[in-house]
Write a protein that holds these residues in place. Structure first.
Motif, PDB file in Angstrom:
ATOM      1  N   GLN A 173      39.866 -30.765 -35.413  1.00 52.28           N
ATOM      2  CA  GLN A 173      39.949 -31.641 -33.614  1.00 52.28           C
ATOM      3  C   GLN A 173      38.333 -32.229 -33.545  1.00 52.28           C
ATOM      4  OE1 GLN A 173      41.624 -28.519 -31.353  1.00 52.28           O
ATOM      5  NE2 GLN A 173      43.656 -29.274 -31.483  1.00 52.28           N
ATOM      6  N   PHE A 174      38.829 -33.338 -33.182  1.00 50.57           N
ATOM      7  CA  PHE A 174      37.705 -34.141 -32.701  1.00 50.57           C
ATOM      8  C   PHE A 174      37.189 -34.546 -31.801  1.00 50.57           C
ATOM      9  CE2 PHE A 174      37.453 -33.723 -37.298  1.00 50.57           C
ATOM     10  CZ  PHE A 174      36.184 -33.085 -37.743  1.00 50.57           C
ATOM     11  N   ALA A 175      36.465 -34.156 -31.046  1.00 51.29           N
ATOM     12  CA  ALA A 175      36.206 -35.435 -29.188  1.00 51.29           C
ATOM     13  C   ALA A 175      35.249 -36.557 -29.632  1.00 51.29           C
ATOM     14  CB  ALA A 175      35.542 -34.336 -28.801  1.00 51.29           C
ATOM     15  N   VAL A 176      35.126 -37.694 -29.159  1.00 56.68           N
ATOM     16  CA  VAL A 176      34.378 -38.833 -28.816  1.00 56.68           C
ATOM     17  C   VAL A 176      33.680 -39.329 -27.972  1.00 56.68           C
ATOM     18  CG1 VAL A 176      34.152 -41.533 -30.536  1.00 56.68           C
ATOM     19  CG2 VAL A 176      35.286 -39.281 -31.824  1.00 56.68           C
ATOM     20  N   VAL A 177      32.949 -38.696 -27.471  1.00 56.35           N
ATOM     21  CA  VAL A 177      32.134 -39.314 -26.061  1.00 56.35           C
ATOM     22  C   VAL A 177      31.436 -40.770 -26.826  1.00 56.35           C
ATOM     23  CG1 VAL A 177      30.956 -38.974 -24.460  1.00 56.35           C
ATOM     24  CG2 VAL A 177      32.502 -37.498 -25.400  1.00 56.35           C
ATOM     25  N   GLY A 178      32.339 -41.696 -25.835  1.00 55.59           N
ATOM     26  CA  GLY A 178      31.848 -43.107 -25.553  1.00 55.59           C
ATOM     27  C   GLY A 178      32.658 -43.860 -26.651  1.00 55.59           C
ATOM     28  N   LEU A 179      33.217 -44.476 -26.335  1.00 51.14           N
ATOM     29  CA  LEU A 179      34.288 -45.800 -26.903  1.00 51.14           C
ATOM     30  C   LEU A 179      34.037 -46.911 -26.808  1.00 51.14           C
ATOM     31  CD1 LEU A 179      38.070 -43.964 -25.628  1.00 51.14           C
ATOM     32  CD2 LEU A 179      36.446 -43.459 -27.908  1.00 51.14           C
ATOM     33  N   GLY A 180      32.294 -47.036 -27.334  1.00 53.32           N
ATOM     34  CA  GLY A 180      31.932 -48.153 -27.319  1.00 53.32           C
ATOM     35  C   GLY A 180      32.931 -49.104 -29.037  1.00 53.32           C
ATOM     36  N   ARG A 181      31.826 -49.828 -29.214  1.00 48.26           N
ATOM     37  CA  ARG A 181      32.459 -50.222 -30.837  1.00 48.26           C
ATOM     38  C   ARG A 181      32.017 -48.917 -32.023  1.00 48.26           C
ATOM     39  NH1 ARG A 181      29.275 -55.927 -32.155  1.00 48.26           N
ATOM     40  NH2 ARG A 181      27.262 -54.539 -31.011  1.00 48.26           N
ATOM     41  N   PHE A 182      31.085 -48.241 -32.555  1.00 51.69           N
ATOM     42  CA  PHE A 182      30.827 -47.388 -32.779  1.00 51.69           C
ATOM     43  C   PHE A 182      31.939 -46.137 -32.120  1.00 51.69           C
ATOM     44  CE2 PHE A 182      28.282 -43.751 -33.902  1.00 51.69           C
ATOM     45  CZ  PHE A 182      28.662 -43.215 -34.864  1.00 51.69           C
ATOM     46  N   GLY A 183      31.999 -45.429 -31.135  1.00 50.35           N
ATOM     47  CA  GLY A 183      33.508 -45.089 -31.500  1.00 50.35           C
ATOM     48  C   GLY A 183      34.125 -44.600 -31.216  1.00 50.35           C
ATOM     49  N   ARG A 184      35.163 -46.377 -31.425  1.00 48.83           N
ATOM     50  CA  ARG A 184      35.819 -46.830 -31.772  1.00 48.83           C
ATOM     51  C   ARG A 184      36.147 -46.384 -33.093  1.00 48.83           C
ATOM     52  NH1 ARG A 184      39.376 -49.535 -28.985  1.00 48.83           N
ATOM     53  NH2 ARG A 184      39.880 -50.929 -30.554  1.00 48.83           N
ATOM     54  N   ALA A 185      34.823 -46.919 -33.466  1.00 47.71           N
ATOM     55  CA  ALA A 185      35.606 -46.988 -35.569  1.00 47.71           C
ATOM     56  C   ALA A 185      35.705 -45.421 -35.723  1.00 47.71           C
ATOM     57  CB  ALA A 185      34.582 -48.132 -35.891  1.00 47.71           C
ATOM     58  N   VAL A 186      34.300 -44.770 -35.352  1.00 51.79           N
ATOM     59  CA  VAL A 186      34.865 -43.072 -35.563  1.00 51.79           C
ATOM     60  C   VAL A 186      36.112 -42.678 -35.161  1.00 51.79           C
ATOM     61  CG1 VAL A 186      34.222 -40.514 -34.893  1.00 51.79           C
ATOM     62  CG2 VAL A 186      32.348 -42.660 -35.451  1.00 51.79           C
ATOM     63  N   SER A 187      36.562 -42.547 -34.247  1.00 55.55           N
ATOM     64  CA  SER A 187      38.073 -41.896 -34.204  1.00 55.55           C
ATOM     65  C   SER A 187      38.791 -42.658 -34.529  1.00 55.55           C
ATOM     66  CB  SER A 187      37.754 -42.725 -32.278  1.00 55.55           C
ATOM     67  OG  SER A 187      39.496 -42.049 -32.036  1.00 55.55           O
ATOM     68  N   ALA A 188      38.741 -44.026 -34.983  1.00 57.14           N
ATOM     69  CA  ALA A 188      40.529 -44.878 -35.532  1.00 57.14           C
ATOM     70  C   ALA A 188      40.289 -44.735 -37.145  1.00 57.14           C
ATOM     71  CB  ALA A 188      39.934 -46.894 -35.371  1.00 57.14           C
ATOM     72  N   THR A 189      39.126 -43.998 -37.529  1.00 61.80           N
ATOM     73  CA  THR A 189      38.953 -43.524 -38.861  1.00 61.80           C
ATOM     74  C   THR A 189      39.340 -41.921 -39.159  1.00 61.80           C
ATOM     75  OG1 THR A 189      36.947 -45.301 -39.765  1.00 61.80           O
ATOM     76  CG2 THR A 189      37.256 -43.113 -40.293  1.00 61.80           C
ATOM     77  N   LEU A 190      38.869 -41.140 -38.738  1.00 64.03           N
ATOM     78  CA  LEU A 190      39.426 -39.924 -38.673  1.00 64.03           C
ATOM     79  C   LEU A 190      41.026 -39.967 -37.923  1.00 64.03           C
ATOM     80  CD1 LEU A 190      36.248 -38.211 -35.831  1.00 64.03           C
ATOM     81  CD2 LEU A 190      36.991 -37.916 -38.495  1.00 64.03           C
ATOM     82  N   HIS A 191      41.398 -40.375 -36.637  1.00 62.14           N
ATOM     83  CA  HIS A 191      42.859 -40.567 -36.481  1.00 62.14           C
ATOM     84  C   HIS A 191      43.585 -41.157 -37.431  1.00 62.14           C
ATOM     85  CE1 HIS A 191      46.309 -40.579 -33.586  1.00 62.14           C
ATOM     86  NE2 HIS A 191      46.287 -41.604 -33.935  1.00 62.14           N
ATOM     87  N   GLY A 192      43.059 -42.032 -38.542  1.00 62.61           N
ATOM     88  CA  GLY A 192      43.782 -42.608 -39.442  1.00 62.61           C
ATOM     89  C   GLY A 192      43.636 -41.377 -40.282  1.00 62.61           C
TER      90      GLY A 192
END
Length: 231
Positions: free
Chosen positions: A18-37
């Protein structure tokens, strides 16, 4: 990546899903999408309602919440403080980024990774307890420069500012020669760790192994010595 970074990554529990990503700009979206994928459960957090809605629409996180991360009570109520690892991806708003990192550490989050936009920002993040600080733009710029000037180097792991482990394409000059004949240690001050063979790496290859142009090899040594290779 340096040795202090290695210590941080070793401290991450392998079972952490489990991870939480605070801030969903370009960098945050990339981190979130990769972890989720990769199959990890990700909670996306942002103060912008549109970004939160977009994250859910694009399915880059299992859950997404709108909240003010500078408010410790909001983080607690949302359950963000219960995560083992939280990524603070608010790189362009220094005050918000630093306060968020402080709230997370004071709230008991074991691993806080934060994006910095400058050296001063990095110092502030470390002062409030951030465990690992990254400079995505700086790191990408360095990687691009190395790729343009040394295209034969496929990958690089920096042990410290002066020494690295690199994966490289075997140059024409080394084709058909054995590892012993190349004398990498005496000529270049480098140690050969592995060579590729049939799409697999042979670790600690025999000195009698002959290298082939176009295959991959992994060496360790000083950056100045690596740069002396005929690649």
């Amino acid at each position: 990546m340096n040795l202090s970074s290695l210590g941080f990554f070793r401290s991450l529990r392998s079972e952490n899903k489990q991870f939480a990503v605070v801030g969903l700009g370009r960098f945050g979206r990339a981190v979130s999408a990769t972890l989720h994928g990769l199959g990890y459960e990700v909670l996306g957090v942002d103060s912008d309602e549109k970004r939160v809605a977009q994250a859910m629409s694009d399915q880059i996180a299992a859950h997404a919440l709108q909240l003010d991360s500078t408010d410790p009570s909001a983080l607690k109520q949302a359950g963000v403080l219960e995560f083992d690892t939280v990524i603070v991806a608010i790189g362009n708003y220094v005050e918000e980024s630093v306060i968020t990192a402080l709230n997370l550490k004071e709230g008991g989050v074991p691993h806080v990774v934060a994006k910095a936009s400058s050296e001063i920002h990095e110092k502030l993040l470390k002062k409030v307890g951030a465990d690992h600080v990254v400079f995505p733009e700086h790191e990408m710029g360095c990687t691009l420069a190395r790729t343009l000037t040394k295209p034969s180097i496929l990958d690089r792991f920096e042990l410290d500012p002066d020494n690295s482990i690199v994966e490289l394409i075997v140059p024409e000059e080394f084709h058909g020669k054995t590892i012993a004949e190349l004398q990498l240690r005496s000529r270049y001050g480098l140690n050969l760790l592995a060579v590729s063979h049939d799409n697999k790496f042979e670790i600690n290859p025999s000195p009698n192994t002959r290298l082939k142009r176009g295959t991959a090899a992994v060496v360790i040594g000083c950056n100045k010595d690596i740069n002396r290779l005929p690649i």
